[in-house]
Design an enzyme around this catalytic site. Structure first.
Site, PDB file in Angstrom:
ATOM      1  N   LYS A  41       0.814  -1.218   0.000  1.00 30.66           N
ATOM      2  CA  LYS A  41       0.000   0.000   0.000  1.00 30.66           C
ATOM      3  C   LYS A  41       0.846   1.266   0.000  1.00 30.66           C
ATOM      4  CE  LYS A  41      -4.444  -1.577   1.583  1.00 30.66           C
ATOM      5  NZ  LYS A  41      -5.570  -1.424   2.492  1.00 30.66           N
ATOM      6  N   LYS A  69      -4.741 -10.378  -6.796  1.00 26.73           N
ATOM      7  CA  LYS A  69      -5.877 -10.597  -5.903  1.00 26.73           C
ATOM      8  C   LYS A  69      -7.014  -9.649  -6.274  1.00 26.73           C
ATOM      9  CE  LYS A  69      -5.909  -8.588  -1.905  1.00 26.73           C
ATOM     10  NZ  LYS A  69      -5.647  -8.106  -0.544  1.00 26.73           N
ATOM     11  N   LYS A  84     -10.570  -4.077  -3.900  1.00 26.43           N
ATOM     12  CA  LYS A  84     -11.498  -2.947  -3.981  1.00 26.43           C
ATOM     13  C   LYS A  84     -10.880  -1.770  -4.712  1.00 26.43           C
ATOM     14  CE  LYS A  84     -13.732  -3.649   0.484  1.00 26.43           C
ATOM     15  NZ  LYS A  84     -13.544  -3.336   1.905  1.00 26.43           N
TER      16      LYS A  84
HETATM   17  P1  AMP Z   1     -11.014  -5.572   3.126  1.00 24.94           P
HETATM   18  O1  AMP Z   1     -11.659  -5.348   1.825  1.00 24.94           O
HETATM   19  O2  AMP Z   1      -9.533  -5.415   3.045  1.00 24.94           O
HETATM   20  O3  AMP Z   1     -11.625  -4.811   4.256  1.00 24.94           O
HETATM   21  O4  AMP Z   1     -11.249  -7.104   3.452  1.00 24.94           O
HETATM   22  C1  AMP Z   1     -12.393  -7.619   4.099  1.00 24.94           C
HETATM   23  C2  AMP Z   1     -12.314  -9.121   4.165  1.00 24.94           C
HETATM   24  O5  AMP Z   1     -12.366  -9.678   2.835  1.00 24.94           O
HETATM   25  C3  AMP Z   1     -11.017  -9.673   4.785  1.00 24.94           C
HETATM   26  O6  AMP Z   1     -11.323 -10.802   5.574  1.00 24.94           O
HETATM   27  C4  AMP Z   1     -10.194 -10.079   3.590  1.00 24.94           C
HETATM   28  O7  AMP Z   1      -9.291 -11.103   3.893  1.00 24.94           O
HETATM   29  C5  AMP Z   1     -11.272 -10.552   2.621  1.00 24.94           C
HETATM   30  N1  AMP Z   1     -10.828 -10.414   1.218  1.00 24.94           N
HETATM   31  C6  AMP Z   1     -10.464  -9.267   0.600  1.00 24.94           C
HETATM   32  N2  AMP Z   1     -10.116  -9.512  -0.696  1.00 24.94           N
HETATM   33  C7  AMP Z   1     -10.281 -10.856  -0.901  1.00 24.94           C
HETATM   34  C8  AMP Z   1     -10.098 -11.734  -2.012  1.00 24.94           C
HETATM   35  N3  AMP Z   1      -9.693 -11.273  -3.196  1.00 24.94           N
HETATM   36  N4  AMP Z   1     -10.360 -13.048  -1.854  1.00 24.94           N
HETATM   37  C9  AMP Z   1     -10.789 -13.536  -0.655  1.00 24.94           C
HETATM   38  N5  AMP Z   1     -10.976 -12.755   0.437  1.00 24.94           N
HETATM   39  C10 AMP Z   1     -10.735 -11.437   0.342  1.00 24.94           C
END
Ligand code: AMP
Ligand code: TRP
Length: 327
Positions: A112, A194, A197
């Site tokens: 990041k 990956k 968002k």
């Molecule tokens: P975040 O969007 O970083 O707040 O992530 C929220 C949750 O979604 C966390 O538990 C991450 O590990 C999961 N997560 C985010 N991106 C992925 C992805 N591409 N595949 C699986 N899990 C994800």
């Protein structure tokens, strides 16, 4: 006594099927088994600059989506991180027992912050200490997250153990729960990355509120390879990703899915997959519309839930302060 589960998600950007399959779906599925606390982590969101209006809207949207996905306040708490001040207070204390070297090893920070580390906020660097505070504040046993949070969970365990060694047994040392299927959903446009968002590509991710036509278009454009047979083979990341998404939505076995697509082409796989995603998201989208129509009700639910668990956080914080000789 049920085991305590805690997990969090940031209210920024668009929630995608990676977030859903990697995290939210597991949260909903194991709600009756555990004593659950789910958190919209707005303080983590501000580690990079946010537009205030968009942040506020993002919090409500995420709350609506989580309720629509099936988070039930009779079984789980769902609250906004900044509504319980103890998160910030414990984060400060944990800052003081976390060596800089441990944070310097975090791959998410390196990604990041990018090339220009000097301009990254101290908050971005310190993000994992706040995450540790979230988890340790509720005597959490289990933390259901996607694969990308594994390293942060290791750090949380290390910080808890270090504190316990220095000041006496204080924190429960938590364990991650990482799903077996779709723990790391990859970008549709580029299966080496990956699903994220913050990725701007139009065909990168399927978002939870995407309309059926958009989902079909995105899946049809998904990267595959020049081979023909449809098998779960990790050395073919595009097809493997599509099959894993299919498996996570349907719950079917790998063998059953391979049998279903034997002799068929990528066009068939994509059509069927789009259908499965559309049908999987349809009930969430319908319920979301009801929650979104009443933002005051959403705010009230979040506030009630925070009020219910605030005393739990206060108890643990008090325990920590006593250990340290504070106050
Ligand atoms: P975040 O969007 O970083 O707040 O992530 C929220 C949750 O979604 C966390 O538990 C991450 O590990 C999961 N997560 C985010 N991106 C992925 C992805 N591409 N595949 C699986 N899990 C994800
Ligand atoms: N860092 C997590 C993510 O980006 C979100 C998060 C914050 C979290 N606090 C948490 C996840 C506590 C689990 C437990 O996905």
């Amino acid at each position: 006594m049920k085991k305590r589960v805690f997990s969090g998600i940031q209210p920024t950007g668009n929630i995608h099927i990676g977030n859903y399959l990697g995290a939210i779906k597991q949260w909903v599925a194991s709600q009756t088994e555990y004593d659950n606390i789910f958190c919209i982590v707005d303080l983590h969101a501000i580690t990079v600059a946010q537009d205030p209006q968009q942040l506020r809207a993002g919090i409500r949207k995420l709350a609506g989506l989580l309720f629509a996905a099936g988070i039930n306040l009779n079984q789980s708490a769902l609250f906004v991180q900044s509504h319980i001040a103890a998160h910030s207070e414990l984060a400060w204390i944990l800052n003081c027992v976390t060596p800089m070297g441990w944070l310097e090893r975090m791959t998410q920070f390196k990604e990041k912050a990018g090339q220009d580390r000097e301009r990254a906020s101290v908050g971005l660097f310190d993000y994992p200490a706040l995450m540790a505070a979230d988890i340790l504040l509720y005597d959490t046993h289990l933390v259901p997250v996607g694969d990308d949070q594994k390293q942060h969970l290791e750090l949380t365990r290390d910080v808890a153990q270090r504190f316990n060694r220095q000041y006496g047994d204080t924190f429960v040392v938590p364990k991650p729960i990482i799903p077996k299927i779709a723990a790391r959903v990859m970008g549709l446009d580029d299966p080496a990355k990956k699903m994220s968002k913050s990725e701007a590509g139009k065909f990168h991710a399927v978002y939870l509120l995407d309309e059926p036509g958009v989902i079909l278009k995105k899946v049809k454009r998904a990267a595959t390879d020049s081979l023909r047979d449809i098998r779960f083979d990790e050395s073919r990341p595009g097809v493997f990703n599509l099959l894993s998404i299919y498996q996570a939505f349907t719950g079917e076995s790998q063998a059953a899915i391979e049998a279903k697509f034997a002799g068929k082409g990528y066009g068939d796989l994509k059509k069927e997959l789009a259908e499965v995603i559309i049908e999987g998201l349809r009930p969430i989208q319908e319920r979301y519309a009801q929650f979104a129509a009443d933002p005051a009700q959403l705010d009230a639910l979040l506030a009630q839930s925070a009020a219910k668990i605030r005393p739990l956080a206060a108890d643990v914080l008090q325990r920590v302060q006593t250990r340290l000789g504070l106050g």
